[in-house]
Design a protein around this motif. Structure first.
Motif, short mmCIF file in Angstrom:
data_model
loop_
_atom_site.label_atom_id
_atom_site.label_comp_id
_atom_site.label_asym_id
_atom_site.label_seq_id
_atom_site.Cartn_x
_atom_site.Cartn_y
_atom_site.Cartn_z
N LEU A 165 105.55 -66.49 -23.68
CA LEU A 165 105.98 -66.42 -22.29
C LEU A 165 106.96 -67.56 -22.06
O LEU A 165 106.66 -68.71 -22.33
CB LEU A 165 104.79 -66.56 -21.34
CG LEU A 165 103.66 -65.55 -21.51
CD1 LEU A 165 102.54 -65.85 -20.51
CD2 LEU A 165 104.15 -64.14 -21.36
N GLY A 166 108.14 -67.23 -21.56
CA GLY A 166 109.20 -68.20 -21.49
C GLY A 166 110.04 -68.12 -22.75
O GLY A 166 109.94 -67.15 -23.53
N ILE A 167 110.84 -69.13 -23.00
CA ILE A 167 111.73 -69.15 -24.14
C ILE A 167 111.33 -70.28 -25.07
O ILE A 167 111.20 -71.44 -24.65
CB ILE A 167 113.20 -69.33 -23.71
CG1 ILE A 167 113.61 -68.18 -22.78
CG2 ILE A 167 114.11 -69.39 -24.91
CD1 ILE A 167 114.99 -68.32 -22.23
N ASP A 168 111.11 -69.94 -26.34
CA ASP A 168 110.75 -70.92 -27.35
C ASP A 168 111.99 -71.77 -27.66
O ASP A 168 112.86 -71.37 -28.44
CB ASP A 168 110.27 -70.18 -28.61
CG ASP A 168 109.72 -71.12 -29.66
OD1 ASP A 168 110.11 -72.30 -29.65
OD2 ASP A 168 108.93 -70.67 -30.50
N ARG A 169 112.07 -72.94 -27.04
CA ARG A 169 113.24 -73.82 -27.19
C ARG A 169 112.84 -75.06 -28.00
O ARG A 169 112.76 -76.17 -27.48
CB ARG A 169 113.77 -74.22 -25.82
CG ARG A 169 114.46 -73.11 -25.06
CD ARG A 169 115.75 -72.67 -25.74
NE ARG A 169 116.70 -73.75 -25.88
CZ ARG A 169 117.66 -74.03 -24.99
NH1 ARG A 169 117.81 -73.27 -23.92
NH2 ARG A 169 118.50 -75.03 -25.20
N ARG A 170 112.59 -74.87 -29.27
CA ARG A 170 112.21 -76.00 -30.11
C ARG A 170 113.34 -77.03 -30.22
O ARG A 170 113.09 -78.20 -30.50
CB ARG A 170 111.77 -75.51 -31.49
CG ARG A 170 110.52 -74.66 -31.42
CD ARG A 170 110.09 -74.10 -32.76
NE ARG A 170 109.01 -73.15 -32.59
CZ ARG A 170 107.72 -73.47 -32.57
NH1 ARG A 170 107.37 -74.74 -32.71
NH2 ARG A 170 106.80 -72.54 -32.40
N ASP A 171 114.58 -76.56 -30.02
CA ASP A 171 115.69 -77.50 -30.05
C ASP A 171 115.72 -78.39 -28.81
O ASP A 171 116.41 -79.42 -28.79
CB ASP A 171 117.02 -76.75 -30.18
CG ASP A 171 117.25 -75.82 -29.01
OD1 ASP A 171 116.26 -75.28 -28.48
OD2 ASP A 171 118.42 -75.64 -28.61
N SER A 172 115.00 -77.98 -27.77
CA SER A 172 114.95 -78.77 -26.52
C SER A 172 113.52 -78.92 -26.05
O SER A 172 113.21 -78.79 -24.87
CB SER A 172 115.80 -78.08 -25.44
OG SER A 172 117.13 -77.92 -25.87
N ALA A 173 112.62 -79.20 -26.99
CA ALA A 173 111.20 -79.23 -26.68
C ALA A 173 110.81 -80.36 -25.74
O ALA A 173 109.74 -80.35 -25.15
CB ALA A 173 110.38 -79.31 -27.96
N ARG A 174 111.68 -81.35 -25.61
CA ARG A 174 111.38 -82.44 -24.69
C ARG A 174 111.87 -82.14 -23.28
O ARG A 174 111.64 -82.91 -22.36
CB ARG A 174 112.02 -83.74 -25.19
CG ARG A 174 111.44 -84.21 -26.50
CD ARG A 174 111.92 -85.60 -26.86
NE ARG A 174 111.33 -86.07 -28.09
CZ ARG A 174 111.45 -87.30 -28.56
NH1 ARG A 174 112.16 -88.19 -27.87
NH2 ARG A 174 110.90 -87.64 -29.71
N THR A 175 112.57 -81.02 -23.14
CA THR A 175 113.12 -80.66 -21.83
C THR A 175 112.46 -79.41 -21.27
O THR A 175 112.20 -79.32 -20.07
CB THR A 175 114.64 -80.41 -21.95
OG1 THR A 175 115.25 -81.58 -22.51
CG2 THR A 175 115.25 -80.11 -20.60
N TYR A 176 112.16 -78.46 -22.15
CA TYR A 176 111.67 -77.16 -21.69
C TYR A 176 110.29 -76.86 -22.28
O TYR A 176 109.92 -77.38 -23.35
CB TYR A 176 112.64 -76.05 -22.10
CG TYR A 176 114.02 -76.22 -21.51
CD1 TYR A 176 114.22 -76.08 -20.14
CD2 TYR A 176 115.10 -76.53 -22.31
CE1 TYR A 176 115.48 -76.23 -19.58
CE2 TYR A 176 116.38 -76.68 -21.77
CZ TYR A 176 116.55 -76.54 -20.39
OH TYR A 176 117.79 -76.70 -19.86
N GLY A 177 109.57 -75.99 -21.59
CA GLY A 177 108.25 -75.59 -22.06
C GLY A 177 108.09 -74.09 -22.12
O GLY A 177 108.84 -73.34 -21.48
N TRP A 178 107.12 -73.67 -22.89
CA TRP A 178 106.81 -72.25 -23.02
C TRP A 178 105.35 -72.10 -23.41
O TRP A 178 104.69 -73.07 -23.81
CB TRP A 178 107.73 -71.57 -24.03
CG TRP A 178 107.63 -72.09 -25.44
CD1 TRP A 178 106.87 -71.61 -26.45
CD2 TRP A 178 108.31 -73.24 -25.97
NE1 TRP A 178 107.02 -72.37 -27.58
CE2 TRP A 178 107.91 -73.38 -27.33
CE3 TRP A 178 109.22 -74.16 -25.44
CZ2 TRP A 178 108.39 -74.39 -28.16
CZ3 TRP A 178 109.71 -75.16 -26.27
CH2 TRP A 178 109.30 -75.28 -27.61
#
Length: 820
Positions: free
Chosen positions: A528-541
């Motif tokens: 659920l949401g977008i898996d943003r491992r490149d921005s894991a400190r900014t976004y969550g999922w």
């Protein structure tokens, strides 16, 4: 095997926003009063009065419904005109059996109908109320079925002699232009008249002469010139050879002929040309088609394009639409919305039987499909009287079909490239007993069609009028579907059977959820949401690994919001298998439920293609999920949840309400068609849901599925899993699997061996997976009694005493770490 389990009734609930309540009231009312059926052997009766009802014509009501007019002999042998409106849900809105259009004496014949652009319609007809001669009358009917002009109709022409075959087109200013063939001067001539939106005649009384050349001019057709006037075409006998030609004329908005007096020659080839059709082609021009016997004993369809000055743009005397042997009859034409045309006709090139063929030509007169036309239907038996409507990117054809013993009504859809979209040779719109014939059609404004026809099914020797609506997806009533709610997907699945106690129960919605996973869907889990491992400190999922954790996560009822904060902290990185205590967001719950509903459809557990339906919010064109398929809605909401910093002004509560509306649109009491494989019947048709429509595009490719749920084998011994997350703060989940039913205890100990929390105390549990949540600040949802714990190492132990005769006590211990 068929099962019926009505004890687990789901109540449709609508939350918080009044427009959702309103929409669902519409759905409920439509469902109770009557709906378009999802079958070809059942249709909506428009009129079933005594005597014949026939020669029906349709126009869109502008709200995905239709207004219909027909000739009616319920009062005896004299035809009268009646009208009826059917709405998008399939309900007739006016008096049962229809409203009589004009109560004057004598015959009322050959009506034509045109939408007035504001929910009503203009209707013109020929009428002999004044004596032996037929005259032309017209009436405007409102969306409520009220005649807006002079009672019994405004007289368009009451000149001496017959006036026949009226046709009409919009003048672009709220009024209409009418044309007809007129015998006031001995031979038939072509006349026209313009009327305002309130029924005032604008041109010469009884009409102005369009063509009064020698010989007869008959069978006029009319289209708009795009400038308040009209272009007309007709069959013309002025040559005196006994053969007919095709002529045309343009009339300005003021009633002045713009081209050569009495019309320009469209085709004067040898032999007979007749049955002309006409459409606008843009820039004040037109395309004219006709049946042409220049080749000898059989007829072909020819076409010509005229510019705004009446000059032929293609080969003199026209180009062949489809060069082939055999007779091409009864053609109809619509614009391809790109200065070209799509033409359909009945064709006997294969022998004695007539088939249905179609062609698309571009603005240069070149065929865009096969040179001899594309086969719409070439099955054994006659196919007659084709009709068509086009709404880019599709065109729909309908016809009467005698592939079986009686005439039935069939339909087919092509894309604009000439490829069929539905079943080869068409789908049966109506296959009721006895004959159904002379179908007519109008667009439902969402790439589908409403079709009506004369019908002998009642077996009383007279015809009635029946109707059906077909979606752009080729499904009756847009298809009947089934959805499930958050609450129902959160149920614990009921086992069909067990080796310990035999048959226990019938399935429930929890079994649907488990079957989705068991058939191979979500093999990699649900994000659920977008898996943003490149921005894991900014976004969550959120990541949910299997069905067990889906059940634990539903139903969400917390404030609908983006993935911005969790427990007062920024929502960053992946939240794995959360429970309702660790995260509760109604929007996330509705999104998870929609994913499951689409997967259930893709798996064939419920009706397929749910994910291809399109969400349409007519109340707010700025709705961020508007005009998207449900698959695209899922992706859009994923983005809105994770990338919330990118989007401003999103009302997440309202978004959750709309997803809730989608998930409850087809909800209802749980029922089954079969349990192995699990299959659930539909509840109601798509066209009873005002905010969902079929997609005009091809359906998505459905992933491969397994024929039935393969349940995971139980372990031979007690299995205690490693808690997750570990280390943890403040929540963690403890999992274990029982090989058979047992009396279970689960406790947490500190390094000194002291009990800090009792999570389960001598509770009877069935075999299979179990999961318990533990909190370092207050125990567990299962009744743990821990006070706030400090950082350190802890142990958890599960003890299980089976109910079997062996009674062997089983126990396992694991270590976990709390970090604060």
């Amino acid at each position: 095997m068929f099962h019926r389990d009505k004890t687990n009734t789901e109540m449709l609930t609508i939350q918080k926003i009044s427009f959702i309540l309103f929409l669902f009231s519409l759905v409920f009312n439509a469902y109770v009063i009557g709906e378009w059926p999802c079958r070809s052997d059942t249709s909506i009766p428009i009129v079933t009065e005594s005597g014949n009802q026939w020669n029906i014509r349709l126009a869109s009501d502008g709200q995905q419904g239709a207004i219909m007019v027909w000739q009616d002999r319920r009062a005896g042998t004299m035809d009268k005109l009646f009208v009826q409106r059917v709405n998008s849900f399939g309900n007739t809105l006016w008096t049962d059996g229809g409203l009589q259009l004009a109560s004057s004496a004598a015959f009322q014949y050959y009506p034509q109908i045109l939408s007035d652009g504001v929910g009503g319609a203009f209707i013109v007809w020929q009428d002999n109320r004044s004596g032996a001669d037929y005259d032309i009358y017209i009436q405007r009917v409102s969306s409520a079925g009220i005649s807006l002009w002079t009672p019994n109709g405004v007289a368009v022409c009451t000149a001496t002699g017959h006036q026949y075959n009226p046709q009409l087109v919009s003048d672009g200013a709220g009024g209409v232009i009418v044309t007809w063939q007129d015998r006031r001067a001995g031979n038939y001539d072509i006349y026209a008249q313009r009327l305002t939106s309130v029924g005032l005649v604008l041109w010469t009384a009884n009409g102005l002469s369009v063509s009064s050349a020698s010989g007869d001019q008959v069978d006029p057709r009319i289209t708009s010139d795009g400038s308040g006037g009209a272009i007309l075409t007709w069959t013309d006998f002025r040559s005196g050879s006994g053969f007919s030609d095709v002529y045309a004329q343009r009339i300005s908005s003021s009633g002045t002929g713009s081209w050569t007096a009495n019309g320009v020659a469209v085709c004067v080839a040898t032999n007979t040309q007749w049955n002309a059709q006409i459409i606008s082609s843009g820039a004040g021009g037109t395309i004219v088609t006709w049946q042409d016997r220049r080749a000898g004993t059989y007829e072909n369809i020819f076409a010509q394009r005229l510019n705004a000055l009446g000059q032929a743009q293609w080969t003199a005397n026209g180009v062949a639409v489809a060069a082939s042997s055999g007779v091409q009859y009864a053609h109809q034409m619509v614009s391809d919305q790109n200065s070209g045309a799509i033409i359909v006709w009945q064709d006997n090139r294969r022998g004695n039987d007539y088939d249905i063929y179609a062609q698309r030509i571009n603005q240069l007169g070149q065929p865009l499909w096969s040179s001899s036309g594309e086969s719409v239907c070439n099955v054994t038996g006659h196919q007659y009287n084709p009709q068509l409507v086009a709404q880019s990117p599709n065109v729909i054809f309908t016809w009467q079909d005698k592939r079986n013993s009686d005439f039935d009504v069939y339909a087919q859809s092509f894309d604009f490239n000439g490829s069929p979209k539905w079943s080869i040779n068409g789908i049966s719109i109506s296959n009721a007993s006895q004959d159904q014939f002379l179908p007519q059609m109008t667009s439902d404004q969402v790439n589908g069609a409403i079709i009506a026809w004369a019908d002998f099914r009642r077996g009383v020797g007279t015809t009635d009028i029946f109707s059906h609506r077909i979606g752009a997806n080729g499904k009756f009533a847009g298809g009947c579907y089934r959805t499930f709610t958050q609450e129902s997907f959160g149920l614990k699945a009921l086992k069909f059977s067990t080796r310990f106690s035999g048959i226990i129960s019938m399935p429930n919605e929890g079994n649907v959820r488990d079957s989705i996973f068991g058939r191979g869907f979500f093999a990699a889990g649900i994000t659920l949401g977008i898996d943003r491992r490149d921005s894991a400190r900014t976004y969550g999922w959120i990541y949910i690994s299997k069905s067990l954790y889906v059940r634990r996560a539903l139903p969400h009822n917390g404030t609908a919001r983006a993935f911005d904060t969790r427990n007062g902290r920024n929502f960053v990185r992946m939240l794995r298998n959360p429970s309702l205590r660790s995260y509760n967001n109604r929007l996330a719950g509705e999104l998870l439920t929609l994913r499951l509903n689409i997967a259930a459809s893709d798996a064939g557990i419920t009706e397929r293609n749910l994910g291809d339906l399109v969400f349409k919010d007519t109340s707010d064109i700025t709705n961020p999920i508007n005009n998207r398929t449900l698959r695209q809605v899922v992706l859009r909401v994923d983005s809105l949840l994770t990338l919330w910093k990118w989007y401003g002004g999103i009302n997440y509560e309202r978004l959750a309400n709309w997803l809730h509306a989608i998930n409850t649109a087809f909800a209802g009491p749980f029922d089954t068609i079969s349990t192995r494989p699990l299959s659930i019947p539909s509840t109601r048709p798509l066209f009873s849901i005002p905010y969902l429509i079929p997609s005009a595009l091809p359906p998505a490719i459905i992933p491969a599925t397994y024929p039935q749920l393969v349940e995971e084998p139980l372990p031979e011994k007690l299995l205690l899993g490693q808690n997750y997350p570990n280390p943890f703060n403040p929540w963690t989940t403890i999992e274990f699997t029982l090989p058979e039913p047992a009396l279970v205890t689960l406790k947490v100990y500190n390094m000194l061996g002291q009990v800090v929390s009792t999570l389960i105390d001598q509770v009877a549990l069935e075999e299979g997976y179990q999961a318990v949540e533990f909190s370092a600040v207050g125990g567990s949802a299962s009744g743990g009694d821990a006070t706030e714990l400090s950082s350190g190492v802890y142990f958890y132990q599960v003890i299980a005493k089976p109910f079997s005769n062996s009674g062997t006590l089983r126990s396992q211990v694991r270590k976990m770490i709390l970090i604060k």
